[in-house]
Design a protein around this motif. Structure first.
Motif, PDB file in Angstrom:
ATOM      1  N   LEU A   1     -19.188 -15.451   9.915  1.00  0.00           N
ATOM      2  CA  LEU A   1     -19.412 -14.092  10.425  1.00  0.00           C
ATOM      3  C   LEU A   1     -20.410 -13.298   9.594  1.00  0.00           C
ATOM      4  N   LYS A   2     -20.695 -13.782   8.383  1.00  0.00           N
ATOM      5  CA  LYS A   2     -21.662 -13.140   7.475  1.00  0.00           C
ATOM      6  C   LYS A   2     -21.279 -11.694   7.145  1.00  0.00           C
ATOM      7  N   LEU A   3     -19.985 -11.461   7.011  1.00  0.00           N
ATOM      8  CA  LEU A   3     -19.526 -10.130   6.615  1.00  0.00           C
ATOM      9  C   LEU A   3     -19.801  -9.925   5.125  1.00  0.00           C
ATOM     10  N   LYS A   4     -19.952  -8.689   4.730  1.00  0.00           N
ATOM     11  CA  LYS A   4     -20.267  -8.362   3.331  1.00  0.00           C
ATOM     12  C   LYS A   4     -19.029  -8.006   2.523  1.00  0.00           C
ATOM     13  N   GLU A   5     -17.975  -7.535   3.234  1.00  0.00           N
ATOM     14  CA  GLU A   5     -16.766  -7.115   2.536  1.00  0.00           C
ATOM     15  C   GLU A   5     -15.606  -7.072   3.515  1.00  0.00           C
ATOM     16  N   LEU A   6     -14.413  -7.162   2.972  1.00  0.00           N
ATOM     17  CA  LEU A   6     -13.190  -7.006   3.741  1.00  0.00           C
ATOM     18  C   LEU A   6     -12.209  -6.163   2.936  1.00  0.00           C
ATOM     19  N   TYR A   7     -11.358  -5.465   3.649  1.00  0.00           N
ATOM     20  CA  TYR A   7     -10.306  -4.666   3.032  1.00  0.00           C
ATOM     21  C   TYR A   7      -8.951  -5.195   3.455  1.00  0.00           C
ATOM     22  N   SER A   8      -7.933  -4.845   2.703  1.00  0.00           N
ATOM     23  CA  SER A   8      -6.554  -5.079   3.103  1.00  0.00           C
ATOM     24  C   SER A   8      -5.722  -3.960   2.497  1.00  0.00           C
ATOM     25  N   PHE A   9      -4.681  -3.582   3.199  1.00  0.00           N
ATOM     26  CA  PHE A   9      -3.833  -2.504   2.697  1.00  0.00           C
ATOM     27  C   PHE A   9      -2.421  -2.694   3.200  1.00  0.00           C
ATOM     28  N   THR A  10      -1.496  -2.112   2.463  1.00  0.00           N
ATOM     29  CA  THR A  10      -0.096  -2.133   2.845  1.00  0.00           C
ATOM     30  C   THR A  10       0.607  -0.979   2.156  1.00  0.00           C
ATOM     31  N   SER A  11       1.805  -0.682   2.620  1.00  0.00           N
ATOM     32  CA  SER A  11       2.589   0.363   1.964  1.00  0.00           C
ATOM     33  C   SER A  11       3.002  -0.118   0.567  1.00  0.00           C
ATOM     34  N   LEU A  12       3.141   0.822  -0.344  1.00  0.00           N
ATOM     35  CA  LEU A  12       3.437   0.470  -1.742  1.00  0.00           C
ATOM     36  C   LEU A  12       4.664  -0.427  -1.921  1.00  0.00           C
ATOM     37  N   PRO A  13       5.737  -0.234  -1.146  1.00  0.00           N
ATOM     38  CA  PRO A  13       6.895  -1.112  -1.375  1.00  0.00           C
ATOM     39  C   PRO A  13       6.671  -2.571  -0.978  1.00  0.00           C
ATOM     40  N   ASN A  14       5.631  -2.874  -0.217  1.00  0.00           N
ATOM     41  CA  ASN A  14       5.428  -4.229   0.304  1.00  0.00           C
ATOM     42  C   ASN A  14       4.737  -5.110  -0.739  1.00  0.00           C
ATOM     43  N   LYS A  15       5.497  -5.497  -1.732  1.00  0.00           N
ATOM     44  CA  LYS A  15       4.940  -6.286  -2.843  1.00  0.00           C
ATOM     45  C   LYS A  15       4.564  -7.703  -2.419  1.00  0.00           C
ATOM     46  N   ARG A  16       5.253  -8.269  -1.426  1.00  0.00           N
ATOM     47  CA  ARG A  16       4.912  -9.630  -0.959  1.00  0.00           C
ATOM     48  C   ARG A  16       3.489  -9.656  -0.408  1.00  0.00           C
ATOM     49  N   SER A  17       3.166  -8.683   0.438  1.00  0.00           N
ATOM     50  CA  SER A  17       1.832  -8.641   1.028  1.00  0.00           C
ATOM     51  C   SER A  17       0.776  -8.341  -0.037  1.00  0.00           C
ATOM     52  N   GLU A  18       1.094  -7.437  -0.934  1.00  0.00           N
ATOM     53  CA  GLU A  18       0.151  -7.126  -2.014  1.00  0.00           C
ATOM     54  C   GLU A  18      -0.118  -8.361  -2.866  1.00  0.00           C
ATOM     55  N   ARG A  19       0.887  -9.192  -3.072  1.00  0.00           N
ATOM     56  CA  ARG A  19       0.705 -10.412  -3.863  1.00  0.00           C
ATOM     57  C   ARG A  19      -0.254 -11.375  -3.159  1.00  0.00           C
ATOM     58  N   VAL A  20      -0.198 -11.461  -1.839  1.00  0.00           N
ATOM     59  CA  VAL A  20      -1.148 -12.302  -1.101  1.00  0.00           C
ATOM     60  C   VAL A  20      -2.566 -11.783  -1.330  1.00  0.00           C
ATOM     61  N   MET A  21      -2.742 -10.474  -1.269  1.00  0.00           N
ATOM     62  CA  MET A  21      -4.069  -9.888  -1.520  1.00  0.00           C
ATOM     63  C   MET A  21      -4.597 -10.322  -2.883  1.00  0.00           C
ATOM     64  N   GLN A  22      -3.742 -10.291  -3.879  1.00  0.00           N
ATOM     65  CA  GLN A  22      -4.146 -10.687  -5.232  1.00  0.00           C
ATOM     66  C   GLN A  22      -4.477 -12.179  -5.289  1.00  0.00           C
ATOM     67  N   LYS A  23      -3.650 -12.993  -4.658  1.00  0.00           N
ATOM     68  CA  LYS A  23      -3.846 -14.451  -4.691  1.00  0.00           C
ATOM     69  C   LYS A  23      -5.150 -14.878  -4.030  1.00  0.00           C
ATOM     70  N   ILE A  24      -5.620 -14.135  -3.032  1.00  0.00           N
ATOM     71  CA  ILE A  24      -6.862 -14.523  -2.348  1.00  0.00           C
ATOM     72  C   ILE A  24      -8.095 -13.888  -2.986  1.00  0.00           C
ATOM     73  N   GLY A  25      -7.894 -13.243  -4.136  1.00  0.00           N
ATOM     74  CA  GLY A  25      -9.031 -12.752  -4.901  1.00  0.00           C
ATOM     75  C   GLY A  25      -9.466 -11.331  -4.600  1.00  0.00           C
ATOM     76  N   MET A  26      -8.661 -10.598  -3.853  1.00  0.00           N
ATOM     77  CA  MET A  26      -9.012  -9.206  -3.577  1.00  0.00           C
ATOM     78  C   MET A  26      -8.685  -8.344  -4.798  1.00  0.00           C
ATOM     79  N   VAL A  27      -9.366  -7.225  -4.904  1.00  0.00           N
ATOM     80  CA  VAL A  27      -9.213  -6.334  -6.052  1.00  0.00           C
ATOM     81  C   VAL A  27      -8.696  -4.984  -5.561  1.00  0.00           C
ATOM     82  N   LYS A  28      -7.694  -4.474  -6.258  1.00  0.00           N
ATOM     83  CA  LYS A  28      -7.149  -3.160  -5.918  1.00  0.00           C
ATOM     84  C   LYS A  28      -8.198  -2.093  -6.199  1.00  0.00           C
TER      85      LYS A  28
END
Length: 176
Positions: A124-151
């Protein structure tokens, strides 16, 4: 029927009508919907399914149906979605996921999301992607970290009422 990506254990593909009952079960599951404002009715799931189809038709990408290779069972979605609400990082494309609880803690979300990142970058040649979740959702936030995303920050979701426990969100970003 398009297959967009394959991983060692998963196929990310177009949706099939036979996915809808499992999708409806997922969207009405207490565990899966714990960090959302409400569970979805069957009709709301059908409406969501049609919005997913419309986004694929309009954008050429979307929330991909995920199935396990071993038994070809549909387990949820992982994919890309346009951010359509009013926030300072929009317009943007987010990466998100929702999988049936029976497959949690097996690395499927991370595996599928990693494939989506590579697809977004190379195809797709995208330049950036975002992800977000509510603060209590630590499982989803952990996936974001594991795939190399930065808070990047925390923010109040504009579609959540003031004082609601899910108001505060965390925002992650990855640049290619």
């Amino acid at each position: 029927m398009n297959t967009y990506m394959e991983t060692p254990r998963l196929i990310l593909r177009d949706w099939r009508e036979k996915d809808i009952p499992v999708f409806a079960g997922l969207n009405s599951n207490d565990q899966a919907m714990e960090f959302f404002l409400k569970k979805l009715s069957y009709q709301e799931t059908l409406d969501f399914y049609h919005r997913i189809q419309q986004e694929f038709a309009a954008k050429g990408y979307g929330l991909y149906a995920v199935e396990k290779k071993e038994d070809h069972s549909f387990i949820g979605y992982v994919g890309l979605h346009a951010v359509t609400f009013d926030v300072d990082f929009a317009p943007a494309i987010e990466i998100g996921w929702r999988l049936i609880p029976e497959v949690w803690n097996k690395g499927y979300a991370t595996e599928a999301a990693s494939a989506c990142l590579e697809y977004a970058k190379t195809v797709l040649k995208l330049k950036e992607l975002y992800s977000f979740t509510s603060l209590p959702n630590k499982r989803s936030e952990r996936v974001m970290q594991k795939i190399g995303m930065v808070k990047t920050k925390e923010f109040d979701h504009p579609l959540v009422e003031s004082g609601h426990p899910l108001l505060h969100h965390v925002l992650y970003k990855i640049e290619f």
